[in-house]
Design a protein around this motif. Structure first.
Motif, mmCIF file in Angstrom:
data_model
loop_
_atom_site.group_PDB
_atom_site.id
_atom_site.type_symbol
_atom_site.label_atom_id
_atom_site.label_comp_id
_atom_site.label_asym_id
_atom_site.label_seq_id
_atom_site.Cartn_x
_atom_site.Cartn_y
_atom_site.Cartn_z
ATOM 1 N N VAL A 22 51.413 34.944 54.790
ATOM 2 C CA VAL A 22 51.015 35.740 53.610
ATOM 3 C C VAL A 22 51.225 35.247 52.383
ATOM 4 O O VAL A 22 51.315 35.983 51.360
ATOM 5 C CB VAL A 22 51.488 37.139 53.807
ATOM 6 C CG1 VAL A 22 51.054 38.093 54.858
ATOM 7 C CG2 VAL A 22 53.183 37.176 53.994
ATOM 8 N N ASP A 23 50.896 33.910 52.269
ATOM 9 C CA ASP A 23 51.362 33.128 51.167
ATOM 10 C C ASP A 23 50.072 33.290 50.053
ATOM 11 O O ASP A 23 50.308 32.819 48.720
ATOM 12 C CB ASP A 23 51.987 31.627 51.140
ATOM 13 C CG ASP A 23 50.865 31.056 52.087
ATOM 14 O OD1 ASP A 23 49.637 31.229 52.239
ATOM 15 O OD2 ASP A 23 51.044 29.562 52.286
ATOM 16 N N MET A 24 49.229 33.872 50.367
ATOM 17 C CA MET A 24 48.206 34.348 49.745
ATOM 18 C C MET A 24 48.555 34.992 48.489
ATOM 19 O O MET A 24 47.634 35.152 47.643
ATOM 20 C CB MET A 24 46.769 34.680 50.472
ATOM 21 C CG MET A 24 45.709 35.254 49.717
ATOM 22 S SD MET A 24 44.754 34.170 48.749
ATOM 23 C CE MET A 24 43.525 33.400 49.984
ATOM 24 N N PHE A 25 49.138 36.098 48.851
ATOM 25 C CA PHE A 25 49.545 37.328 47.919
ATOM 26 C C PHE A 25 51.108 37.481 47.993
ATOM 27 O O PHE A 25 51.354 38.415 46.996
ATOM 28 C CB PHE A 25 48.665 38.665 48.470
ATOM 29 C CG PHE A 25 49.050 39.158 49.859
ATOM 30 C CD1 PHE A 25 48.431 38.698 50.871
ATOM 31 C CD2 PHE A 25 49.953 40.072 49.897
ATOM 32 C CE1 PHE A 25 48.747 39.174 52.083
ATOM 33 C CE2 PHE A 25 50.302 40.688 51.210
ATOM 34 C CZ PHE A 25 49.713 40.179 52.251
ATOM 35 N N LEU A 26 51.965 36.902 48.892
ATOM 36 C CA LEU A 26 53.052 37.539 48.889
ATOM 37 C C LEU A 26 54.305 36.541 48.335
ATOM 38 O O LEU A 26 55.041 36.901 47.577
ATOM 39 C CB LEU A 26 53.419 38.044 50.318
ATOM 40 C CG LEU A 26 54.687 39.341 50.276
ATOM 41 C CD1 LEU A 26 54.262 40.530 49.690
ATOM 42 C CD2 LEU A 26 55.353 39.373 51.847
ATOM 43 N N ILE B 54 48.857 32.387 36.569
ATOM 44 C CA ILE B 54 50.213 31.870 35.869
ATOM 45 C C ILE B 54 50.587 30.952 36.935
ATOM 46 O O ILE B 54 50.806 31.342 38.130
ATOM 47 C CB ILE B 54 50.651 33.080 35.332
ATOM 48 C CG1 ILE B 54 50.089 33.857 34.279
ATOM 49 C CG2 ILE B 54 52.406 32.797 35.054
ATOM 50 C CD1 ILE B 54 50.903 35.060 34.044
ATOM 51 N N LEU B 55 51.280 29.801 36.217
ATOM 52 C CA LEU B 55 51.859 28.888 37.367
ATOM 53 C C LEU B 55 53.479 28.652 36.806
ATOM 54 O O LEU B 55 53.787 28.739 35.465
ATOM 55 C CB LEU B 55 51.399 27.448 37.178
ATOM 56 C CG LEU B 55 52.068 26.468 37.860
ATOM 57 C CD1 LEU B 55 52.052 26.427 39.462
ATOM 58 C CD2 LEU B 55 51.621 25.117 37.610
ATOM 59 N N CYS B 67 56.797 39.612 35.930
ATOM 60 C CA CYS B 67 56.736 40.767 35.184
ATOM 61 C C CYS B 67 55.899 40.550 34.078
ATOM 62 O O CYS B 67 55.090 41.563 33.719
ATOM 63 C CB CYS B 67 58.259 41.081 34.638
ATOM 64 S SG CYS B 67 59.322 41.387 36.023
ATOM 65 N N ALA B 68 55.908 39.233 33.662
ATOM 66 C CA ALA B 68 54.864 39.102 32.479
ATOM 67 C C ALA B 68 53.395 39.018 32.848
ATOM 68 O O ALA B 68 52.496 39.695 32.267
ATOM 69 C CB ALA B 68 55.216 37.476 31.811
ATOM 70 N N ALA B 69 53.238 38.696 34.109
ATOM 71 C CA ALA B 69 51.856 38.858 34.456
ATOM 72 C C ALA B 69 51.204 40.252 34.589
ATOM 73 O O ALA B 69 49.925 40.371 34.433
ATOM 74 C CB ALA B 69 51.724 38.123 36.013
ATOM 75 N N ASN B 74 44.926 41.345 35.687
ATOM 76 C CA ASN B 74 44.925 41.177 37.192
ATOM 77 C C ASN B 74 44.926 39.747 37.834
ATOM 78 O O ASN B 74 43.891 39.432 38.366
ATOM 79 C CB ASN B 74 43.722 42.082 37.626
ATOM 80 C CG ASN B 74 44.059 42.543 38.946
ATOM 81 O OD1 ASN B 74 45.090 42.463 39.897
ATOM 82 N ND2 ASN B 74 42.900 42.902 39.879
ATOM 83 N N ILE B 75 45.517 39.053 37.376
ATOM 84 C CA ILE B 75 45.661 37.497 37.735
ATOM 85 C C ILE B 75 46.893 37.288 38.316
ATOM 86 O O ILE B 75 48.064 37.934 38.328
ATOM 87 C CB ILE B 75 45.596 36.737 36.359
ATOM 88 C CG1 ILE B 75 46.906 37.073 35.432
ATOM 89 C CG2 ILE B 75 44.504 36.607 35.689
ATOM 90 C CD1 ILE B 75 47.015 35.754 34.451
ATOM 91 N N PRO B 76 46.838 36.286 39.553
ATOM 92 C CA PRO B 76 48.090 36.111 40.294
ATOM 93 C C PRO B 76 49.176 35.143 39.625
ATOM 94 O O PRO B 76 48.662 34.341 38.610
ATOM 95 C CB PRO B 76 47.403 35.516 41.600
ATOM 96 C CG PRO B 76 46.259 35.037 40.939
ATOM 97 C CD PRO B 76 45.677 35.664 39.927
#
Lengths: 192, 192
Positions: A22-26, B54-55, B67-69, B74-76
């Motif tokens: 689930v490394d796409m979102f978790l 965000i990297l 927390c910043a994101a 709505n970005i990962p």
């Protein structure tokens, strides 16, 4: 939690050996809005528990725990740090944790000043399978003389022993998705 | 950012060798409400940049970045993972990063599928001193053919070279607290 189950169905990848990726979102790319919603759910489930601190473990628990903590009443998150060898630092509590996925043992440590006897601690982590990481954190809490209030897990592998054993000991374990079974050939997954 | 500077003044501990310990609220125990406020400030500073991702880097950047994101659209968040040896996995981008504090070199990697050529990336990290971690992440972004939009840092050590060099290259670096000088004997700290 429907939102998390849906995300697992849509984006999770089942691999041979009961591995759920689930490394796409978790736990590599992270869906922080999802984490925030998960936090709201844990806050509801652990309402009135007067939690003073959330404890998680490096690295993949950190993002979830931090976003989740925003729905609690202004409490800090502490993460147990992985260290290379036995930690001789007298300022930390240190325990050994076996990693199921990485097939090795590592030391994790928390500074004594950030885990206090008066703390009521909620453990949060991404996965619960055989329970090694949670057991390690429970040992840290015990070393500190603090109180374990409960355990919040994103995904529990219900076909492994960790969750059942913890619940049998009377610990409140709230897993937002419990996988009953999964099939790598068909990519089908059944939730409890 | 006044709130962060105040927190550093109140809880930061200055040690010989230009070490600023902020593990009370930033990188061991974590003040997530502060992280959330920091995110709002970065969202303001990088407004209209159409950031898609965000990297950050394992482990202490993760909580801040997540927390910043929440204040972005709505970005990962993706975190670069530390690995033990050279990574031969063809599915990841991997670079070497020197750690100033730990005095060693380690490999960090990001799965190729989570850093795409069309991504506009904001780097977020807890500290900027000589800039090694940021340079490592910039290399990952370059390997992916993605675009670096800017760098958001909690605490910059203004007396080291990292921030100045990045800005001279035209990179937008937004450090929420820049330490101009600090004195371990008096515990005094001067912000830019």
């Amino acid at each position: 939690m429907e939102l998390l189950q849906q995300k697992i169905r849509e984006q999770g990848i089942i691999k041979e050996g009961n591995i759920l990726k689930v490394d796409m979102f978790l736990n590599h790319q992270m869906d922080v809005q999802l984490f925030y919603e998960m936090g709201k759910e844990w806050a509801r489930l652990f309402k009135d528990k007067e939690i003073t601190k959330i404890l998680t473990i490096e690295a993949s628990g950190i993002g979830i725990a931090c976003c989740a903590a925003l729905s609690f009443d202004n409490i800090p998150v502490v993460f147990a740090k992985k260290s290379q060898g036995a930690n001789m630092d007298s300022n930390v509590y240190s325990v050994k944790v076996d990693s199921f996925t990485k097939k090795k043992t590592f030391d994790v440590a928390v500074a004594k000043k950030y885990l206090l006897p008066e703390d009521k601690v909620l453990i949060i982590d991404d996965f619960l399978a055989n329970g090694c990481a949670v057991r390690g954190m429970m040992k840290l809490i015990k070393l500190a003389g603090a109180e374990l209030v409960g355990v919040g897990i994103a995904i529990e592998k219900g076909f492994q022993e960790g969750g059942r054993e913890l619940r049998e000991e009377g610990i409140q374990v709230e897993s937002l998705a419990i996988v009953e079974s999964m099939n790598a050939a068909t990519n089908e997954i059944v939730f409890r």
